[in-house]
Structure formats: structure tokens, C-alpha cells
Scaffold this active site. Structure first.
Site, PDB file in Angstrom:
ATOM      1  N   HIS A 289      39.160  94.346   9.482  1.00  0.00           N
ATOM      2  CA  HIS A 289      39.007  95.752   9.105  1.00  0.00           C
ATOM      3  C   HIS A 289      38.613  95.935   7.638  1.00  0.00           C
ATOM      4  O   HIS A 289      37.713  96.715   7.313  1.00  0.00           O
ATOM      5  CB  HIS A 289      40.307  96.505   9.405  1.00  0.00           C
ATOM      6  CG  HIS A 289      40.136  97.977   9.586  1.00  0.00           C
ATOM      7  ND1 HIS A 289      40.923  98.735  10.425  1.00  0.00           N
ATOM      8  CD2 HIS A 289      39.265  98.856   9.029  1.00  0.00           C
ATOM      9  CE1 HIS A 289      40.539 100.000  10.378  1.00  0.00           C
ATOM     10  NE2 HIS A 289      39.548 100.107   9.534  1.00  0.00           N
TER      11      HIS A 289
ATOM     12  N   TYR B 257      44.599 102.666  13.614  1.00  0.00           N
ATOM     13  CA  TYR B 257      44.504 104.051  14.070  1.00  0.00           C
ATOM     14  C   TYR B 257      45.762 104.486  14.813  1.00  0.00           C
ATOM     15  O   TYR B 257      45.941 105.663  15.091  1.00  0.00           O
ATOM     16  CB  TYR B 257      43.278 104.240  14.985  1.00  0.00           C
ATOM     17  CG  TYR B 257      41.955 103.910  14.342  1.00  0.00           C
ATOM     18  CD1 TYR B 257      41.821 103.757  12.962  1.00  0.00           C
ATOM     19  CD2 TYR B 257      40.811 103.723  15.126  1.00  0.00           C
ATOM     20  CE1 TYR B 257      40.601 103.437  12.379  1.00  0.00           C
ATOM     21  CE2 TYR B 257      39.581 103.413  14.551  1.00  0.00           C
ATOM     22  CZ  TYR B 257      39.487 103.261  13.180  1.00  0.00           C
ATOM     23  OH  TYR B 257      38.276 102.947  12.623  1.00  0.00           O
TER      24      TYR B 257
ATOM     25  N   LYS C 147      40.234  96.235  15.648  1.00  0.00           N
ATOM     26  CA  LYS C 147      40.170  95.607  14.331  1.00  0.00           C
ATOM     27  C   LYS C 147      41.515  95.041  13.888  1.00  0.00           C
ATOM     28  O   LYS C 147      42.576  95.611  14.170  1.00  0.00           O
ATOM     29  CB  LYS C 147      39.687  96.629  13.294  1.00  0.00           C
ATOM     30  CG  LYS C 147      38.392  97.334  13.681  1.00  0.00           C
ATOM     31  CD  LYS C 147      37.993  98.388  12.658  1.00  0.00           C
ATOM     32  CE  LYS C 147      36.840  99.233  13.181  1.00  0.00           C
ATOM     33  NZ  LYS C 147      37.286 100.256  14.146  1.00  0.00           N
TER      34      LYS C 147
ATOM     35  N   ASP D  46      35.122 102.487  19.839  1.00  0.00           N
ATOM     36  CA  ASP D  46      35.514 101.820  18.600  1.00  0.00           C
ATOM     37  C   ASP D  46      36.945 102.184  18.238  1.00  0.00           C
ATOM     38  O   ASP D  46      37.249 103.344  17.942  1.00  0.00           O
ATOM     39  CB  ASP D  46      34.567 102.219  17.463  1.00  0.00           C
ATOM     40  CG  ASP D  46      34.900 101.484  16.174  1.00  0.00           C
ATOM     41  OD1 ASP D  46      34.474 100.325  16.024  1.00  0.00           O
ATOM     42  OD2 ASP D  46      35.603 102.070  15.319  1.00  0.00           O
TER      43      ASP D  46
END
Length: 309
Positions: free
Chosen positions: A107, A47, A76, A42
Site C-alpha cells: 500500500h 479501508y 493491499k 479495488d
């Protein structure tokens, strides 16, 4: 162990979440995760480690450790790219060194000021409040997500951090139904009504923050972790498991996918060793009684506005 999504694709019920995993650790962690048996990863543009994930995956494919078709890769769409969905998806694919995604999620259900494709910035105004874009609707964003499926860039599309109201709306205006809603849910924030609504309408629920925060969120948000709960510690002793394994098993038995995050090899192994035991109905009910309606992951700390208010 996998769950079948509403479009027929299978999604492993335990994934490895790479939020806050540093680039220097990524290759070793992903390589070891694959060796342990993890097949679900994931990720997210926000990130800021997609390039490192891509390098690690490319290395695993190149050495024959695993085949692409045996993995389930999620990433996402960030808030600032709602008006640039195709470009943002292609940017993530390039960074991840992939030809397609197994799952692409919205997201957050909010469009914010565009800052450049893939930059994933959260622009703030002069008062330190998130710059929300009121010109891009969630329906417009979703139809662009649907285009990704027809283009062959994405196999499944879904939503994240959507409540019942927004999930219902998405079901109403969608041509391609959301396959997944990824939400925060753990013993202290069970969200039973939302979980059951999604499942009733064929939407798989993925639990982010499935361990109720653990150390990472305690440091970031100052939250209390359910891993310190005496009831859960008692169950861990009863089943001769770690508290984390009890919590993850609880999530699996709710028929939710769990994506714990860790940067430690020992935890990576533990988080995958949850398929060889089962909690009794009495113990599932006991954990249900721990509900506190306690949200941990609230970006208001960074955005100057509580979007859940």
C-alpha cells in the site's frame, strides 16, 4: 476493456474503489456495480471494510450473478504488516471470503510499528509522529510478496505510491516484477515522468484519486477538485458527458487503469460509461496543459510526518 499485465493476466481498465464505502452500503453497491458491468474491485485492508466486501461478493457468487473467475479483486498490504506479509494476505483472503487475489499491492513504501495482523493501525509516538519501523526493508517485504505468488494465494503483485527511485529499486531486486504501480494521478497531478517510466518497464499504472479528489477528498483534505475546472467543464459540454467521464476517459487514453470511488448508484453507472467515445489529440493536449503538480491524498494530516518531503 482490459489491459494485459506483464505476467499475461488481464486487468479491467475501470475499477470500483471501495475506500470510504460504508459497510451498510457495500452489498447494494457491489451488486449493482456487477449488474452495470463492473468486474474490477479495488480494496485494501486499511479501508476496514473487507468483511463487508466479502459478504457482498459471496452473495453475488451464491446467486449466480457472476463467477469468481470473471472478477478482478485487488487488496493491499498495510504498513504495519510489512514483517507479516503472508499472515496479512491470508487475513485479507479470509475477510474477503476468497481463495486467491488477482492483485496484492504494497500500500505504501514504508514499514511501521506492527500492531497485530490485519489491525491496520498507524501507531504514533508521544509527539504524534508515525512510528516507522527501520528494521524491515522494502526488499524484504517484496520477497515475501513474491512468496505469495508461488504459494498460489495471489496471481499478481504490485506496488502503490512508489516514486521513480523506489520503483527502479524494486525492478532491480525483484524476481517477480511488479505488475502494477497504483499512484495518485489526475489532470492536476499528472506525474507524466513516473507514468512513462512505469509503462516503459512493463508496469501498469493504476490511478487512484483519478477524479482529482471530488467531494470525498475535498472534505477530508480541504483540496481543490479538478471537476470544477472550467476547461474540463467546457469539454464535458462539447462531448455531452459529465466532467468525471471526461477525466476518466483521459486516464484511459493515457493507458492507465482508473478506479473511481463512489457511494452513489448514479455515479457508479456514469463512471462505467466511458468506452463509447474518444477524446481528440487536441483535447488530450488541452487537459495536459492543466497540470498543477497538485497532490491531494497526503496522509501527513494523520501521521504527523510528510513522507513525500
Amino acid at each position: 476493456m482490459a489491459i494485459t499485465l506483464n505476467n499475461g493476466f488481464k486487468m479491467p481498465m475501470v475499477g470500483f474503489g471501495v475506500w470510504r464505502v460504508e459497510g451498510k452500503d457495500m452489498r447494494n453497491l457491489i451488486t449493482n456495480a456487477i449488474k452495470i458491468g463492473h468486474r474490477h474491485f479495488d480494496c485494501a485492508a486499511d479501508y476496514k471494510n473487507e468483511p463487508e466486501v466479502g459478504e457482498a461478493l459471496a452473495g453475488a457468487f451464491r446467486t449466480g450473478l457472476v463467477k469468481r473467475e470473471d472478477l478482478f479483486i485487488t487488496t493491499k498490504l498495510w504498513n504495519s504488516d510489512h514483517g507479516h506479509v503472508v499472515e496479512a494476505c491470508k487475513d485479507s483472503l479470509k475477510k474477503l471470503q476468497l481463495a486467491y487475489l488477482d492483485l496484492y499491492l504494497v500500500h505504501f513504501p514504508i514499514a511501521t510499528k506492527h500492531t497485530g495482523v490485519g489491525t491496520t493501525d498507524s501507531a504514533l509516538d508521544e509527539d504524534g509522529v508515525l512510528e516507522i519501523d527501520t528494521n524491515v526493508s522494502l526488499e524484504t517485504t517484496w520477497h515475501a510478496m513474491e512468496d505469495l505468488v508461488s504459494m498460489g494465494l495471489v496471481r499478481s503483485i504490485g506496488i502503490s505510491n512508489y516514486d521513480i527511485f523506489l520503483t527502479r529499486d524494486c525492478l532491480a531486486y525483484s524476481k517477480v516484477k511488479p505488475a502494477v504501480n497504483q499512484i495518485e494521478t489526475h489532470p492536476y497531478f499528472q506525474r507524466d515522468s513516473l507514468v512513462k517510466f512505469c509503462q516503459k518497464h512493463g508496469i501498469c499504472v493504476t490511478a487512484h484519486t483519478p477524479l482529482g479528489g471530488a467531494v470525498a477528498n475535498t472534505e477530508l483534505f480541504g483540496s481543490v477538485s479538478c471537476l470544477d475546472d472550467p476547461v474540463l467543464k467546457g469539454l464535458a459540454a462539447k462531448y455531452k458527458r459529465t466532467v468525471a467521464q471526461i477525466v476518466l476517459r483521459w486516464g484511459i487514453q493515457r493507458n492507465t487503469v482508473v478506479i473511481p470511488k463512489t457511494s452513489k448508484l448514479e455515479r457508479l453507472k456514469e463512471n462505467f460509461q466511458v468506452f463509447d467515445f474518444e477524446l481528440t489529440k487536441e483535447d488530450m493536449d488541452l487537459i495536459k496543459s492543466l497540470e498543477r503538480n497538485y497532490r491531494i491524498n497526503n496522509p501527513a494530516k494523520f501521521w504527523g510526518i510528510d513522507l513525500y518531503a
